[in-house]
Design an enzyme around this catalytic site. Structure first.
Site, PDB file in Angstrom:
ATOM      1  N   GLY A 199       0.749   6.909 -11.863  1.00 57.35           N
ATOM      2  CA  GLY A 199       0.224   7.715 -10.752  1.00 57.35           C
ATOM      3  C   GLY A 199       0.671   9.167 -10.810  1.00 57.35           C
ATOM      4  N   TYR A 200       1.232   9.637  -9.698  1.00 55.18           N
ATOM      5  CA  TYR A 200       1.616  11.058  -9.579  1.00 55.18           C
ATOM      6  C   TYR A 200       3.040  11.333 -10.072  1.00 55.18           C
ATOM      7  CZ  TYR A 200      -2.557  11.019  -6.661  1.00 55.18           C
ATOM      8  OH  TYR A 200      -3.845  10.859  -6.205  1.00 55.18           O
ATOM      9  N   ASP A 201       3.679  10.364 -10.711  1.00 53.67           N
ATOM     10  CA  ASP A 201       5.070  10.544 -11.172  1.00 53.67           C
ATOM     11  C   ASP A 201       5.292  11.818 -12.003  1.00 53.67           C
ATOM     12  OD1 ASP A 201       6.099   8.380  -9.849  1.00 53.67           O
ATOM     13  OD2 ASP A 201       6.018   7.021 -11.559  1.00 53.67           O
ATOM     14  N   LYS A 218      14.326   6.443 -11.035  1.00 51.61           N
ATOM     15  CA  LYS A 218      13.250   6.232 -10.047  1.00 51.61           C
ATOM     16  C   LYS A 218      13.498   4.969  -9.237  1.00 51.61           C
ATOM     17  CE  LYS A 218       8.380   5.665  -9.166  1.00 51.61           C
ATOM     18  NZ  LYS A 218       7.036   5.297  -9.591  1.00 51.61           N
ATOM     19  N   ASP A 249       0.875  -1.167   0.000  1.00 55.80           N
ATOM     20  CA  ASP A 249       0.000   0.000   0.000  1.00 55.80           C
ATOM     21  C   ASP A 249       0.910   1.215   0.000  1.00 55.80           C
ATOM     22  OD1 ASP A 249      -2.802   0.630  -0.111  1.00 55.80           O
ATOM     23  OD2 ASP A 249      -2.437   1.804   1.696  1.00 55.80           O
ATOM     24  N   SER A 250       0.585   2.152  -0.858  1.00 53.98           N
ATOM     25  CA  SER A 250       1.449   3.321  -0.979  1.00 53.98           C
ATOM     26  C   SER A 250       0.603   4.571  -1.103  1.00 53.98           C
ATOM     27  CB  SER A 250       2.365   3.165  -2.195  1.00 53.98           C
ATOM     28  OG  SER A 250       1.625   2.739  -3.327  1.00 53.98           O
TER      29      SER A 250
HETATM   30  P1  ITT Z   1      -3.208  -2.206  -5.581  1.00 54.39           P
HETATM   31  O1  ITT Z   1      -4.000  -1.830  -4.338  1.00 54.39           O
HETATM   32  O2  ITT Z   1      -3.904  -3.230  -6.438  1.00 54.39           O
HETATM   33  O3  ITT Z   1      -1.784  -2.576  -5.276  1.00 54.39           O
HETATM   34  P2  ITT Z   1      -3.497   0.639  -6.177  1.00 54.39           P
HETATM   35  O4  ITT Z   1      -3.188   1.503  -7.368  1.00 54.39           O
HETATM   36  O5  ITT Z   1      -4.920   0.696  -5.632  1.00 54.39           O
HETATM   37  O6  ITT Z   1      -3.092  -0.877  -6.532  1.00 54.39           O
HETATM   38  P3  ITT Z   1      -2.581   1.740  -3.677  1.00 54.39           P
HETATM   39  O7  ITT Z   1      -3.873   1.458  -3.010  1.00 54.39           O
HETATM   40  O8  ITT Z   1      -1.305   1.435  -2.953  1.00 54.39           O
HETATM   41  O9  ITT Z   1      -2.454   0.971  -5.064  1.00 54.39           O
HETATM   42  O10 ITT Z   1      -2.625   3.251  -4.156  1.00 54.39           O
HETATM   43  C1  ITT Z   1      -1.525   4.079  -4.139  1.00 54.39           C
HETATM   44  C2  ITT Z   1      -1.714   5.204  -5.116  1.00 54.39           C
HETATM   45  O11 ITT Z   1      -0.677   6.166  -4.825  1.00 54.39           O
HETATM   46  C3  ITT Z   1      -1.472   4.760  -6.569  1.00 54.39           C
HETATM   47  O12 ITT Z   1      -2.664   4.403  -7.230  1.00 54.39           O
HETATM   48  C4  ITT Z   1      -0.825   6.006  -7.179  1.00 54.39           C
HETATM   49  O13 ITT Z   1      -1.813   6.918  -7.575  1.00 54.39           O
HETATM   50  C5  ITT Z   1      -0.058   6.600  -5.996  1.00 54.39           C
HETATM   51  N1  ITT Z   1       1.338   6.102  -6.032  1.00 54.39           N
HETATM   52  C6  ITT Z   1       1.900   5.140  -5.247  1.00 54.39           C
HETATM   53  N2  ITT Z   1       3.164   4.903  -5.615  1.00 54.39           N
HETATM   54  C7  ITT Z   1       3.423   5.731  -6.647  1.00 54.39           C
HETATM   55  C8  ITT Z   1       4.538   5.950  -7.470  1.00 54.39           C
HETATM   56  O14 ITT Z   1       5.650   5.233  -7.340  1.00 54.39           O
HETATM   57  N3  ITT Z   1       4.442   6.867  -8.426  1.00 54.39           N
HETATM   58  C9  ITT Z   1       3.331   7.579  -8.599  1.00 54.39           C
HETATM   59  N4  ITT Z   1       2.211   7.424  -7.892  1.00 54.39           N
HETATM   60  C10 ITT Z   1       2.247   6.507  -6.919  1.00 54.39           C
END
Ligand code: ITT
Length: 198
Positions: free
Chosen positions: A152-154, A174, A69-70
């Site tokens: 994502g937000y990259d 990265k 989770d990120s």
């Molecule tokens: P899973 O739960 O299936 O792993 P998810 O996209 O829903 O996929 P998360 O719940 O962890 O994953 O959501 C984290 C969000 O934060 C992710 O969708 C991105 O928008 C952002 N994010 C996380 N890591 C990132 C990265 O390395 N670069 C850019 N954005 C990131």
């Protein structure tokens, strides 16, 4: 060692595969599971959500399972969107829509206050037990997207010490310095010890 990679995010899968190239680990994706359930990410913390994702799929596959989770924590928003980073613009929104929403929230925030950090929490379930690994990277947010790679937000995140966004710097840079790379570094140390004992 076979590990189930419990994520539906294609950007994460690509990065994890690149980051684990030097270890003898074969990742199996969720497509190996018949009708994988949707895990509702309703935890208050990254740890709660990562555990829920990893445990759900471990119980189905019964092999070592890794979930992550990120999120992005923006200082001017008191740490938001954080655990809600994937859903800031509603369920199923595209990366472009999420960036647009965040940039709207930050419209009046001056350059020097646009600081943020990415957080990654990995949960590995081995023999039914969870192990956590965490990584962070600090940086600041641009006013408009730049660069094509990553996810994502990259396109709006510039890591500390650099002048370009993660999306413009490309995967090599990265994957050396990201929150995910740092968490995976810790997980690799753990796995190396485990594999050496087998
Ligand atoms: P899973 O739960 O299936 O792993 P998810 O996209 O829903 O996929 P998360 O719940 O962890 O994953 O959501 C984290 C969000 O934060 C992710 O969708 C991105 O928008 C952002 N994010 C996380 N890591 C990132 C990265 O390395 N670069 C850019 N954005 C990131």
């Amino acid at each position: 060692m076979k590990v189930l990679l419990a994520t539906k995010n294609k950007g994460k899968i690509k990065e994890m595969n690149a980051l684990f190239r030097d270890l003898k680990i074969e990742f199996i994706g969720l497509d190996s599971i018949k009708e994988p359930p949707d895990v509702i990410e309703d935890g208050k913390t990254y740890h709660d959500n990562a555990l829920k994702k990893a445990m759900t799929f471990y119980r189905i596959a019964l092999i070592p399972t890794l979930a992550e989770d990120s999120g992005l924590e923006v200082d001017a928003l008191n740490g938001a969107p954080g655990v809600f980073s994937a859903r800031i613009a509603g369920e199923g929104a595209s990366d472009r829509e999420k960036i647009k929403k965040l940039l709207e929230l930050l419209r009046d925030v001056p350059d020097e206050k646009r600081t943020a950090r990415f957080v990654s929490v990995l949960c590995l379930v081995l023999d039914g037990k969870p192990y956590f690994f965490e990584g962070h990277v600090r940086g600041h947010l641009l006013r408009k997207p730049s660069g094509e790679s990553g996810f994502g937000y990259d396109p709006i995140f510039v890591p500390e010490g650099y002048k370009k966004s993660f999306a413009a710097l490309g995967p090599k840079t990265k994957n050396r310095i990201s929150h995910r790379a740092r968490a995976i570094e810790k997980l690799k140390e753990f796995l190396k010890e485990r594999l050496a004992r087998q």
